[in-house]
Design a protein around this motif. Structure first.
Motif, mmCIF file in Angstrom:
data_model
loop_
_atom_site.group_PDB
_atom_site.id
_atom_site.type_symbol
_atom_site.label_atom_id
_atom_site.label_comp_id
_atom_site.label_asym_id
_atom_site.label_seq_id
_atom_site.Cartn_x
_atom_site.Cartn_y
_atom_site.Cartn_z
ATOM 1 N N UNK A 125 0.753 -1.218 0.038
ATOM 2 C CA UNK A 125 -0.041 -0.191 -0.039
ATOM 3 C C UNK A 125 0.967 1.074 0.036
ATOM 4 N N UNK A 126 2.068 1.322 0.755
ATOM 5 C CA UNK A 126 3.040 2.296 0.585
ATOM 6 C C UNK A 126 3.455 2.674 -0.537
ATOM 7 N N UNK A 127 3.897 1.514 -1.214
ATOM 8 C CA UNK A 127 4.559 1.509 -2.678
ATOM 9 C C UNK A 127 3.508 2.199 -3.673
ATOM 10 N N UNK A 128 2.299 1.753 -3.362
ATOM 11 C CA UNK A 128 1.044 2.254 -4.397
ATOM 12 C C UNK A 128 1.090 3.693 -4.202
ATOM 13 N N UNK A 278 2.184 -10.786 -16.668
ATOM 14 C CA UNK A 278 2.988 -10.113 -15.635
ATOM 15 C C UNK A 278 4.270 -10.529 -15.907
ATOM 16 N N UNK A 279 4.403 -11.744 -15.814
ATOM 17 C CA UNK A 279 5.824 -12.236 -16.047
ATOM 18 C C UNK A 279 6.610 -12.055 -17.141
ATOM 19 N N UNK A 280 5.750 -11.689 -18.196
ATOM 20 C CA UNK A 280 6.574 -11.326 -19.430
ATOM 21 C C UNK A 280 6.706 -9.877 -19.633
ATOM 22 N N UNK A 401 9.220 -1.161 -11.332
ATOM 23 C CA UNK A 401 8.178 -0.188 -11.458
ATOM 24 C C UNK A 401 8.059 0.550 -12.876
ATOM 25 N N UNK A 402 9.343 0.509 -13.461
ATOM 26 C CA UNK A 402 9.336 0.833 -14.666
ATOM 27 C C UNK A 402 8.665 -0.095 -15.869
ATOM 28 N N UNK A 403 8.695 -1.184 -15.385
ATOM 29 C CA UNK A 403 8.451 -2.314 -16.384
ATOM 30 C C UNK A 403 7.003 -2.709 -16.404
ATOM 31 N N UNK A 404 6.044 -2.188 -15.450
ATOM 32 C CA UNK A 404 4.648 -2.437 -15.414
ATOM 33 C C UNK A 404 3.973 -1.133 -15.483
ATOM 34 N N UNK A 405 2.683 -1.116 -15.672
ATOM 35 C CA UNK A 405 1.631 -0.162 -15.711
ATOM 36 C C UNK A 405 1.643 0.384 -13.902
ATOM 37 N N UNK A 411 0.277 -4.749 -6.666
ATOM 38 C CA UNK A 411 0.755 -6.232 -6.639
ATOM 39 C C UNK A 411 2.265 -6.268 -7.111
ATOM 40 N N UNK A 412 2.861 -5.643 -7.735
ATOM 41 C CA UNK A 412 4.284 -5.570 -8.265
ATOM 42 C C UNK A 412 5.163 -5.513 -6.880
ATOM 43 N N UNK A 413 4.650 -4.298 -6.268
ATOM 44 C CA UNK A 413 5.422 -4.171 -4.813
ATOM 45 C C UNK A 413 5.306 -5.460 -4.035
ATOM 46 N N UNK A 414 4.316 -6.147 -4.092
ATOM 47 C CA UNK A 414 4.006 -7.219 -3.086
ATOM 48 C C UNK A 414 4.779 -8.582 -3.622
ATOM 49 N N UNK A 415 4.807 -8.636 -4.978
ATOM 50 C CA UNK A 415 5.636 -9.608 -5.603
ATOM 51 C C UNK A 415 7.060 -9.442 -5.214
ATOM 52 N N UNK A 416 7.760 -8.242 -5.453
ATOM 53 C CA UNK A 416 9.046 -7.756 -5.239
ATOM 54 C C UNK A 416 9.346 -7.996 -3.690
ATOM 55 N N UNK A 417 8.478 -7.539 -2.890
ATOM 56 C CA UNK A 417 8.949 -7.737 -1.241
ATOM 57 C C UNK A 417 8.708 -9.242 -1.104
ATOM 58 N N UNK A 418 7.996 -9.793 -1.551
ATOM 59 C CA UNK A 418 7.838 -11.514 -1.414
ATOM 60 C C UNK A 418 9.194 -12.142 -1.845
#
Length: 519
Positions: A125-128, A278-280, A401-405, A411-418
């Motif tokens: 949420x903070x990253x969003x 997402x993975x692509x 974060x440059x790679x995705x909308x 979601x991306x912040x969650x995946x990276x922090x996971x």
């Protein structure tokens, strides 16, 4: 969120205050875990815990924190990230107060697990909110770098804070300190986070549509799989890797992960927790892989040397924590390098960080295991390695974060922090097993051979990271963050062909490729 198609602009002072709030939330999350490394021996004796039970004070937090990041990211994207952030920080405050009063080991470990879930609500949420607050790529890169730097600083500061409380008061104050910091943060979030940076594409949908967008089936499958997987690898460090307690959850978790990815291919893309595409996205997968290293490196240093200095060298808790300061200082210094990604490709910065980690790890592998080796070996290794880990963390975050909308920021912040948490949990479990097995045949924990073998394993992981970035990182989208506006414009152009003039199509192409949208 928008007026005439343009985002409302907050004042620079307001943005800085909000960034401090988000950074302090990151600080609280890390202190919540690392401060207990200093308090663990005292806490374990107070509650009558065995050594294997004591490890679950740390592991219970890591297990739930890593496992619930994805569902937290989905909630931040689909609902309101402001609500998720405030709810997470408020829960940390309440649970930390409870931890300070609980004396039973089972209720205490349950509280630690609940605290991990609360902390998991704050990071995506903070990253969003940061991504929404800083649409400009340069400002966004700096903000994400500082946000990550607070995590590195908090890692060592937590160790120092825990040492101070254990030395002069009691371990209970470790938890009450967290509550004291979290309470005003939650209140500040209520009044200072404006609605325009808390709105996402999905948050504007009707409630029924939001509920369907959560993908509860997929998120539940993956969350259970992650809990079982982390439980298995964490147990492997205290139990036999061939035992049913390790193998059963490990096999079930792998099968459930396969089931999750299959499920994601069966449902509409807009409802998937992690859409297969997402993975692509450019560099997404390789950056997630690189994200396994930074927290792994930092946590390995904190755990291995804290135990060695206190149990073998018999240094005080406070003295051991002070000697960790190079990690804190250099980590924060490198967190301020976010603007470098606008000058140099993140690929070269990440490779530099990996090289620094390699040099540092090799120094520690050749370390003689003597108190007098701190200055020639450990001090420079901490400084170089922490600098490298922060470069990897900060510029990996910027690049991903440059790679995705922006609509997928949570979601991306969650995946990276996971990935950060997985690297730490899995890596430490394997290093602990290597260290224990080598010590069994080389004179026990008094000798350095087991720790040296663990550092050689870490060096091997870094080599694999170097190869993966060198070969698979694509520089074609550097400094060009993809925005959903351009994707929507292209989709509109390709589907809306009736009743349009050729000039309108040309305008649409110009709009979706303009520098303003790319920036």
């Amino acid at each position: 969120m928008h007026v005439d198609g343009e985002p409302k602009e907050l004042s620079l002072t307001r943005k800085r205050i909000l960034l401090v709030i988000f950074c302090l939330a990151q600080f609280v999350d890390r202190v919540n875990n690392t401060s207990l490394l200093s308090a663990l021996p005292t806490l374990g004796k107070s509650m009558g815990m065995t050594p294997s039970q004591s490890t679950w004070v740390i592991s219970a937090f890591q297990l739930t924190f890593a496992s619930f990041l994805l569902i937290s990211g989905r909630i931040s994207d689909v609902y309101n990230p402001k609500t998720a952030f405030i709810g997470g920080v408020s829960s940390i405050c309440v649970i930390s107060i409870c931890c300070g009063f609980v004396d039973g080991k089972i209720p205490f470990i349950i509280c630690r697990a609940l605290c991990g879930i609360a902390c998991a609500m704050t990071i995506p949420s903070a990253l969003t909110l940061i991504v929404n607050m800083f649409p400009d790529p340069l400002q966004q890169a700096r903000a994400i770098g500082v946000f990550g730097g607070c995590g590195a600083v908090a890692g060592v500061c937590g160790l120092l804070i825990g040492a101070i409380f254990v030395e002069w008061t009691s371990y209970h104050w470790v938890f009450w300190f967290v509550a004291i910091v979290a309470a005003p943060l939650a209140l500040a979030g209520v009044f200072l986070i404006p609605p325009q940076i808390a709105e996402t594409t999905d948050s504007l949908k009707p409630t029924a549509a939001k509920w369907k967008s959560l993908d509860l089936v997929g998120v539940s499958i993956l969350t259970i799989a992650l809990v079982l997987f982390i439980f298995a690898v964490t147990s492997g460090s205290t139990e036999s890797w061939a035992s049913a307690m390790v193998l059963a959850p490990l096999i079930i978790s792998i099968l459930m992960m396969i089931a999750f990815f299959y499920w994601e291919t069966l449902i509409p893309v807009e409802k998937a927790a992690i859409p297969p595409r997402t993975w692509f996205y450019n560099n997404f997968f390789v950056l997630v892989v690189v994200g396994l290293l930074p927290y792994f490196w930092w946590t390995a240093m904190l755990m291995i040397f804290t135990i060695m200095w206190q149990d073998i060298f018999h240094w005080s808790v406070l003295s051991s924590a002070v000697r960790m300061m190079p990690i804190c200082v250099m980590g924060f210094a490198m967190s301020c390098t976010g603007s470098l990604s606008r000058i140099f490709s993140p690929k070269w910065i990440i490779l530099t960080g990996l090289s620094l980690c390699m040099v540092a790890t090799m120094l520690l592998a050749f370390h003689g295991g003597k108190p007098e080796d701190y200055w020639p070996y450990v001090f420079p290794a901490f400084a170089l390695g922490s600098s490298g880990a922060m470069l990897i963390f900060a510029h990996g975050s910027i690049a991903i974060f440059q790679a995705v909308p922006p609509s997928m920021a949570g979601t991306v912040g969650a995946i990276f922090n996971s990935a950060l948490q997985f690297g730490s949990a899995i890596g430490i479990a394997i290093m602990t097993s290597i260290e224990t097995s080598v010590e069994a045949t080389h004179g026990g924990s008094q000798e350095y051979a087991g720790r040296a073998a663990a550092f050689w394993f870490l060096a091997g992981i870094i080599v694999l990271q170097l190869i993966s970035i060198s070969v698979y990182y694509d520089r074609s989208t550097d400094h060009k963050p993809k925005h959903e506006h351009s994707e929507h414009a292209l989709a509109h152009l390709s589907t809306d062909s009736k009743g349009k003039h050729e000039d309108d199509s040309i305008v649409a192409v110009e709009v979706c490729t303009s520098p303003q949208l790319e920036a």
